[in-house]
Design an enzyme around this catalytic site. Sequence first.
Site, PDB file in Angstrom:
ATOM      1  N   ASP A 154      -1.857  -4.130   0.576  1.00 41.09           N
ATOM      2  CA  ASP A 154      -2.281  -2.793   0.128  1.00 41.09           C
ATOM      3  C   ASP A 154      -1.932  -2.590  -1.343  1.00 41.09           C
ATOM      4  OD1 ASP A 154      -3.306  -0.262   0.294  1.00 41.09           O
ATOM      5  OD2 ASP A 154      -1.570   0.611   1.311  1.00 41.09           O
TER       6      ASP A 154
ATOM      7  N   ASN B 279     -12.543   0.066   6.690  1.00 45.22           N
ATOM      8  CA  ASN B 279     -12.990  -0.256   5.329  1.00 45.22           C
ATOM      9  C   ASN B 279     -14.518  -0.256   5.182  1.00 45.22           C
ATOM     10  OD1 ASN B 279     -10.298  -2.641   4.635  1.00 45.22           O
ATOM     11  ND2 ASN B 279     -10.392  -0.444   4.241  1.00 45.22           N
TER      12      ASN B 279
HETATM   13  C1  FPP Z   1      -6.136  -2.597   0.285  1.00 39.22           C
HETATM   14  O1  FPP Z   1      -5.954  -2.105  -1.021  1.00 39.22           O
HETATM   15  C2  FPP Z   1      -6.820  -3.885   0.234  1.00 39.22           C
HETATM   16  C3  FPP Z   1      -8.036  -4.112   0.782  1.00 39.22           C
HETATM   17  C4  FPP Z   1      -8.790  -3.121   1.526  1.00 39.22           C
HETATM   18  C5  FPP Z   1      -8.716  -5.424   0.635  1.00 39.22           C
HETATM   19  C6  FPP Z   1      -7.822  -6.619   0.589  1.00 39.22           C
HETATM   20  C7  FPP Z   1      -8.575  -7.722  -0.028  1.00 39.22           C
HETATM   21  C8  FPP Z   1      -8.082  -8.657  -0.843  1.00 39.22           C
HETATM   22  C9  FPP Z   1      -6.671  -8.812  -1.140  1.00 39.22           C
HETATM   23  C10 FPP Z   1      -8.994  -9.639  -1.506  1.00 39.22           C
HETATM   24  C11 FPP Z   1      -9.868 -10.422  -0.610  1.00 39.22           C
HETATM   25  C12 FPP Z   1      -9.134 -11.154   0.429  1.00 39.22           C
HETATM   26  C13 FPP Z   1      -9.286 -12.465   0.700  1.00 39.22           C
HETATM   27  C14 FPP Z   1      -8.540 -13.043   1.849  1.00 39.22           C
HETATM   28  C15 FPP Z   1     -10.129 -13.349  -0.070  1.00 39.22           C
HETATM   29  P1  FPP Z   1      -6.593  -0.700  -1.382  1.00 39.22           P
HETATM   30  O2  FPP Z   1      -7.933  -0.964  -1.997  1.00 39.22           O
HETATM   31  O3  FPP Z   1      -6.630   0.188  -0.185  1.00 39.22           O
HETATM   32  O4  FPP Z   1      -5.575  -0.171  -2.449  1.00 39.22           O
HETATM   33  P2  FPP Z   1      -5.210   1.360  -2.749  1.00 39.22           P
HETATM   34  O5  FPP Z   1      -4.540   1.900  -1.516  1.00 39.22           O
HETATM   35  O6  FPP Z   1      -4.274   1.252  -3.890  1.00 39.22           O
HETATM   36  O7  FPP Z   1      -6.487   2.061  -3.085  1.00 39.22           O
END
Ligand code: FPP
Length: 252
Positions: A19, A67
């Site tokens: 996250d 998501n």
């Molecule tokens: C949460 O951060 C993260 C995600 C919804 C996506 C995770 C994806 C990756 C790390 C990259 C792709 C993965 C692979 C395995 C290739 P957020 O966007 O909710 O962050 P925030 O809470 O700060 O908005």
Amino acid sequence: MAISKDLARLPKHVAIIMDGNGRWAKSRGLPRIMGHREGVKAVRSVVRLARELGIQVLTLYAFSQENWNRPRDEVSALMDLLVDYLESELAELLGNRIALRTIGDTDRLPDKVKIRLMETVSKTSVNKEMILNLALSYGGRSEIVRAAKILAGRCLSGEIKLSDIDERLFAGCLYTAGLPDPDLVIRTSGEERLSNFLLFQAAYAEIYVTSTLWPDFAKDDFLAALSEYGKRERKFGLTAEQLAGPCTGKGL
Ligand code: FPP
């Protein structure tokens, strides 16, 4: 690699809620996708370290069912990142004998992602050193409902009796069938919730929350989480005295 005392007791299965990508990008005045892109680098380094240390299963929460409701551009960019990741990592997965698996409703993923996933899962399936398990279009509650439906169907068809259903049989109907339960769940960016992640499987997992945002999660942060895990006393509902005694079977 020299393993410190706290790392002598390593978890078999580590699950990570990655996250903070959006906040990482926002704090730099960048679009959210740049945070996800940087997050892939953290994925790479965590996979490498897990493999070096001998962790058996690493589950990464890469895309939740919820998501899908993000802005269309962000979802589409995440899908592209996934395809790029799978293409760029195949050689590394094969070289390090890591098997890629997925959990979640992967039917919902775009064809280009499904094709890459099927190819990577199949090409790496013989690998025995580590399982890299990507949670994609994953939701813990719907996974539990799905398992309940599978078992209800088996009951209705007469294949099993109602009294046959127990925790073991139920666990065998989850996406994670055959995998050990996570011993350690790590969540980055300081939020203290499970967010529908491995609800059944994480019943006895140790939880480690760090304020580090996922793109900044480096080897030292991972080692700190593993070291903290090594210090925790896992009681599985027993007393400390019982754990110290000869009967150390897992209880409720
Ligand atoms: C949460 O951060 C993260 C995600 C919804 C996506 C995770 C994806 C990756 C790390 C990259 C792709 C993965 C692979 C395995 C290739 P957020 O966007 O909710 O962050 P925030 O809470 O700060 O908005």
